[in-house]
Design a protein around this motif. Structure first.
Motif, mmCIF file in Angstrom:
data_model
loop_
_atom_site.group_PDB
_atom_site.id
_atom_site.type_symbol
_atom_site.label_atom_id
_atom_site.label_comp_id
_atom_site.label_asym_id
_atom_site.label_seq_id
_atom_site.Cartn_x
_atom_site.Cartn_y
_atom_site.Cartn_z
ATOM 1 N N LEU A 97 -2.861 -2.147 -0.800
ATOM 2 C CA LEU A 97 -4.396 -1.717 -1.977
ATOM 3 C C LEU A 97 -4.128 -0.864 -3.005
ATOM 4 O O LEU A 97 -4.583 -0.027 -4.110
ATOM 5 N N ARG A 98 -3.828 0.162 -2.572
ATOM 6 C CA ARG A 98 -3.513 1.181 -2.941
ATOM 7 C C ARG A 98 -3.213 1.941 -4.381
ATOM 8 O O ARG A 98 -3.068 2.618 -5.364
ATOM 9 N N SER A 99 -2.139 1.228 -4.495
ATOM 10 C CA SER A 99 -0.945 1.303 -5.330
ATOM 11 C C SER A 99 -1.991 0.165 -6.818
ATOM 12 O O SER A 99 -1.349 0.533 -7.482
ATOM 13 N N ASN A 150 4.625 2.845 -4.600
ATOM 14 C CA ASN A 150 5.025 3.612 -5.705
ATOM 15 C C ASN A 150 3.225 3.451 -6.009
ATOM 16 O O ASN A 150 2.478 2.227 -6.080
ATOM 17 N N VAL A 151 2.693 4.473 -6.197
ATOM 18 C CA VAL A 151 1.484 4.851 -6.978
ATOM 19 C C VAL A 151 1.258 4.978 -8.252
ATOM 20 O O VAL A 151 1.917 6.429 -8.621
ATOM 21 N N VAL A 180 -6.275 -0.461 -11.819
ATOM 22 C CA VAL A 180 -7.515 -1.101 -11.508
ATOM 23 C C VAL A 180 -9.016 -0.392 -11.049
ATOM 24 O O VAL A 180 -8.832 -0.045 -10.130
ATOM 25 N N LYS A 181 -10.196 0.140 -12.057
ATOM 26 C CA LYS A 181 -10.872 1.221 -11.622
ATOM 27 C C LYS A 181 -12.106 0.520 -11.219
ATOM 28 O O LYS A 181 -13.301 0.196 -11.216
ATOM 29 N N LEU A 240 2.713 -7.909 -0.980
ATOM 30 C CA LEU A 240 0.937 -8.249 -0.554
ATOM 31 C C LEU A 240 0.629 -7.060 -2.201
ATOM 32 O O LEU A 240 -0.179 -8.169 -3.198
ATOM 33 N N SER A 241 1.274 -6.167 -2.325
ATOM 34 C CA SER A 241 1.136 -5.628 -4.121
ATOM 35 C C SER A 241 1.482 -7.171 -5.002
ATOM 36 O O SER A 241 0.595 -6.527 -5.565
#
Length: 201
Positions: free
Chosen positions: A90-92, A40-41, A47-48, A190-191
């Motif tokens: 990583l996208r999360s 889920n995102v 984080v910007k 990993l997230s």
């Protein structure tokens, strides 16, 4: 004479069947171990920063074989199948995720304002207690990952493991189900590992 002929034909059929079984046993059955779901995102908590992961064509084309059931083996492409698991994890966490072919792609790293580069190393194992069916019932994926900054300096090293199991009754047409469940766990872990690492904020 006729009985002898029929006996010889029967023996030939048995030998042919045995040879066919041996040929099949020597083949590796192809499966896919890509994850079954996405992490889920939540855009409000990201984080910007922009990050990248390293994945070459050689990585994607790397095929491996590990044990299945019944003495057979299975084959798959771990990097290709698990790229989505890495990207989703990583996208999360981060605002944007890019893929690069080398940690030395300085121009891309600078152009995309990439803060961290993740370089995964993947190893897998599989097994099955079944003597009659070939799909694996147990699967394990281990990922070690060096993380560097934009200048190539190592920030930290991550290590995560995902495991998955599946029963014969669950396989249907998804013979890589145990591996796909391991991929789901790997992506989630990993997230979590990245989120909890203070060096990667």
């Amino acid at each position: 004479m006729i009985n002898t002929m029929f006996s010889m034909i029967a023996k030939c059929k048995v030998l042919a069947a045995a040879l066919f079984v041996l040929v099949l046993a020597g083949c590796a059955h192809p499966i896919v171990i890509s994850p079954t779901r996405s992490v889920n995102v939540e855009n409000a908590t990201l984080v910007k920063k922009n990050v990248a992961y390293v994945m070459t064509d050689a990585d994607r084309n790397k095929q491996v074989e590990t044990p299945g059931g019944g003495g057979d083996r299975i084959s798959y492409f771990p990097y290709r199948d698990l790229e989505k698991a890495i990207r989703d994890a990583l996208r999360s966490i981060y605002a944007d995720v890019y893929v690069i072919k080398s940690q030395n792609d300085i121009e891309i790293i600078k152009d995309k304002d990439i803060s961290y580069v993740f370089a995964p190393e993947i190893s897998t194992t599989s097994s099955s207690e079944s003597f009659l069916t070939w799909p694996p019932t147990s699967f394990s994926i281990e990922m070690a990952c060096n993380v560097t900054d934009a200048s190539g300096n190592i920030i930290t090293r991550l290590r995560v493991i995902g495991t998955g199991n599946a029963e014969f009754s669950e396989f249907k047409n998804d013979f890589g189900l145990a591996g796909r469940r391991a991929a789901d766990m790997l992506s989630e872990r990993l997230s979590t590992e990245v989120k909890n690492n203070i060096k990667l904020k």
